[in-house]
Write a protein that holds these residues in place. Structure first.
Motif, PDB file in Angstrom:
ATOM      1  N   THR A 122      -1.207  -7.306  10.361  1.00 29.26           N
ATOM      2  CA  THR A 122      -2.305  -7.375   9.707  1.00 29.26           C
ATOM      3  C   THR A 122      -2.375  -6.603   8.527  1.00 29.26           C
ATOM      4  N   ASN A 123      -3.176  -6.529   7.410  1.00 30.07           N
ATOM      5  CA  ASN A 123      -3.400  -5.722   6.264  1.00 30.07           C
ATOM      6  C   ASN A 123      -4.812  -5.129   6.501  1.00 30.07           C
ATOM      7  N   SER A 124      -5.293  -5.120   7.621  1.00 29.53           N
ATOM      8  CA  SER A 124      -6.784  -4.655   7.910  1.00 29.53           C
ATOM      9  C   SER A 124      -6.655  -3.647   8.693  1.00 29.53           C
ATOM     10  N   VAL A 125      -7.165  -2.371   8.164  1.00 32.73           N
ATOM     11  CA  VAL A 125      -7.409  -1.058   8.668  1.00 32.73           C
ATOM     12  C   VAL A 125      -8.093  -1.234   9.950  1.00 32.73           C
ATOM     13  N   ARG A 126      -9.140  -1.814   9.897  1.00 29.83           N
ATOM     14  CA  ARG A 126     -10.324  -2.131  10.917  1.00 29.83           C
ATOM     15  C   ARG A 126      -9.546  -2.620  12.244  1.00 29.83           C
ATOM     16  N   VAL A 127      -8.991  -3.997  12.003  1.00 25.98           N
ATOM     17  CA  VAL A 127      -8.202  -4.697  12.975  1.00 25.98           C
ATOM     18  C   VAL A 127      -7.034  -3.927  13.621  1.00 25.98           C
ATOM     19  N   ALA A 128      -6.272  -3.097  12.918  1.00 24.82           N
ATOM     20  CA  ALA A 128      -5.276  -2.269  13.254  1.00 24.82           C
ATOM     21  C   ALA A 128      -5.934  -1.233  14.285  1.00 24.82           C
ATOM     22  N   ASP A 129      -7.194  -0.909  13.986  1.00 23.66           N
ATOM     23  CA  ASP A 129      -7.587   0.466  14.790  1.00 23.66           C
ATOM     24  C   ASP A 129      -8.198  -0.120  16.088  1.00 23.66           C
ATOM     25  N   VAL A 130      -8.632  -1.310  16.021  1.00 21.53           N
ATOM     26  CA  VAL A 130      -8.982  -1.904  17.402  1.00 21.53           C
ATOM     27  C   VAL A 130      -8.027  -2.196  18.352  1.00 21.53           C
ATOM     28  N   PHE A 131      -6.740  -2.407  17.982  1.00 22.64           N
ATOM     29  CA  PHE A 131      -5.643  -2.547  18.850  1.00 22.64           C
ATOM     30  C   PHE A 131      -5.147  -1.184  19.076  1.00 22.64           C
ATOM     31  N   THR A 144       0.276  -3.411   7.310  1.00 24.16           N
ATOM     32  CA  THR A 144       1.408  -3.591   6.104  1.00 24.16           C
ATOM     33  C   THR A 144       1.382  -2.346   4.939  1.00 24.16           C
ATOM     34  N   GLY A 145       0.308  -1.465   5.179  1.00 21.90           N
ATOM     35  CA  GLY A 145       0.344  -0.410   3.915  1.00 21.90           C
ATOM     36  C   GLY A 145      -0.160  -1.323   2.764  1.00 21.90           C
ATOM     37  N   GLY A 146      -0.425  -0.496   1.617  1.00 22.89           N
ATOM     38  CA  GLY A 146      -1.148  -0.745   0.573  1.00 22.89           C
ATOM     39  C   GLY A 146      -2.425  -0.153   0.166  1.00 22.89           C
ATOM     40  N   VAL A 147      -3.075  -0.555  -0.968  1.00 24.33           N
ATOM     41  CA  VAL A 147      -4.055   0.064  -1.477  1.00 24.33           C
ATOM     42  C   VAL A 147      -5.398  -0.437  -0.815  1.00 24.33           C
ATOM     43  N   ARG A 148      -6.282   0.473  -0.279  1.00 23.32           N
ATOM     44  CA  ARG A 148      -7.564  -0.012   0.316  1.00 23.32           C
ATOM     45  C   ARG A 148      -8.534  -0.450  -0.706  1.00 23.32           C
ATOM     46  N   THR A 149      -9.415  -1.828  -0.031  1.00 23.51           N
ATOM     47  CA  THR A 149     -10.330  -2.156  -0.772  1.00 23.51           C
ATOM     48  C   THR A 149     -11.647  -1.927   0.041  1.00 23.51           C
ATOM     49  N   PRO A 150     -12.791  -2.290  -0.730  1.00 26.53           N
ATOM     50  CA  PRO A 150     -14.150  -1.851  -0.090  1.00 26.53           C
ATOM     51  C   PRO A 150     -14.377  -2.582   1.276  1.00 26.53           C
ATOM     52  N   ALA A 159       1.849  -4.188   0.176  1.00 31.41           N
ATOM     53  CA  ALA A 159       1.536  -5.047   1.074  1.00 31.41           C
ATOM     54  C   ALA A 159       2.102  -6.560   1.172  1.00 31.41           C
ATOM     55  N   VAL A 160       2.171  -6.723  -0.439  1.00 31.92           N
ATOM     56  CA  VAL A 160       2.899  -8.144  -0.337  1.00 31.92           C
ATOM     57  C   VAL A 160       4.262  -8.052  -0.018  1.00 31.92           C
ATOM     58  N   ALA A 161       5.116  -6.919  -0.183  1.00 27.97           N
ATOM     59  CA  ALA A 161       6.416  -6.497  -0.041  1.00 27.97           C
ATOM     60  C   ALA A 161       6.762  -6.643   1.508  1.00 27.97           C
ATOM     61  N   ALA A 162       5.746  -5.988   2.158  1.00 31.70           N
ATOM     62  CA  ALA A 162       5.974  -6.034   3.641  1.00 31.70           C
ATOM     63  C   ALA A 162       5.844  -7.472   4.413  1.00 31.70           C
TER      64      ALA A 162
END
Length: 266
Positions: A122-131, A144-150, A159-162
């Motif tokens: 996942t590239n979602s901070v929220r989704v990862a936190d649920v698990f 994935t890591g990367g720059v965080r959006t709103p 994120a793309v490289a991962a």
């Protein structure tokens, strides 16, 4: 004139003139006052116009405006929950899946907590936190890591490289909008690039989108409608939209938030 065509005509008028009056639209389109008000409700719900007394004015650019996660999480809660519940039935124990960022995929994550031997990209901070909060030894979660959006998505070259090094069976994709012309879209250019990489990493694409996403167009396309193996939506989807999706996606699955029913359109 179909509802979608009428709403597109209204939106074009709003964008051209900056605003419209209900009385003028009734006269020009030859429909009832109530019909126009319903159309304006639909457009306002999608964030395309702002309703005012007696009419509507142009909203901020819906193509590039990205609401935060908290703002999106309170919209269409029942629909998103029903969609997430149905999508969870598509996940088998021991599978490797990907979940994009979004409030519907976040809802799906909650329904996957009891699925054993699951690998989640996942590239979602929220989704990862649920698990993370429901830690279990037989589950692997890759953020994935990367720059965080709103919307709490991680995007950009990291994120793309991962994602490019990974392969999953099914991607569950949340979207900002969907239409025949633009396909599945997002208002964030970097998120679109990251989501396209997620699509490329998956054997199957399942799009999770409530009915308000139809006709909404973000600035950047993620995938064409024809690329989706399935779209899980709710029964609030208009008949003309159903026909368009049935003709283009592998399977259209409609769920009724209350009561708990579903219909496979194709």
């Amino acid at each position: 004139m179909l509802a979608q065509q009428r709403q597109e005509a209204i939106l074009e008028r709003v964008r051209r003139d900056g605003g419209v009056r209900v009385a003028d639209l009734v006269r020009e389109l030859g429909v009832s006052d109530m019909t126009i008000r319903r159309d304006l409700e639909v457009l306002a719900e999608r964030g395309l116009v702002e309703k005012v007394h007696g009419g509507a004015t142009i909203a901020g650019s819906a193509a590039t405006r990205e609401p935060g996660f908290a703002a999106k999480s309170v919209r269409q809660r029942a629909e998103k929950e029903a969609i997430a519940r149905r999508a969870a039935r598509m996940v088998r124990p021991g599978s490797a899946i990907a979940l994009s960022a979004g409030t519907t995929t976040w809802a799906l994550a909650h329904h996957l907590l009891d699925v054993p031997d699951l690998t989640v990209i996942t590239n979602s901070v929220r989704v990862a936190d649920v698990f993370h909060r429901a830690d279990r030894p037989d589950r692997t979660v890759v953020l994935t890591g990367g720059v965080r959006t709103p919307s709490d998505a991680l995007v950009g070259p990291v994120a793309v490289a991962a994602i490019r090094r990974l392969s999953v069976h099914t991607l569950f994709l949340g979207v900002h909008g969907m239409s025949v012309r633009a396909g599945f879209t997002t208002p964030n250019l970097l998120e679109a690039e990251t989501d396209r990489e997620l699509v490329a990493s998956a054997q199957q694409l399942v799009v999770l989108a409530d009915h308000t996403k139809w006709g909404t167009i973000g600035i950047s396309s993620i995938a064409a409608l024809e690329e989706a193996n399935a779209v899980v939506c709710d029964t609030g989807l208009a008949e003309d939209a159903r026909s368009e999706l049935e003709a283009r996606v592998g399977e259209l699955i409609l769920v009724d938030p209350v009561p708990r029913r579903e219909a496979v359109a194709r």
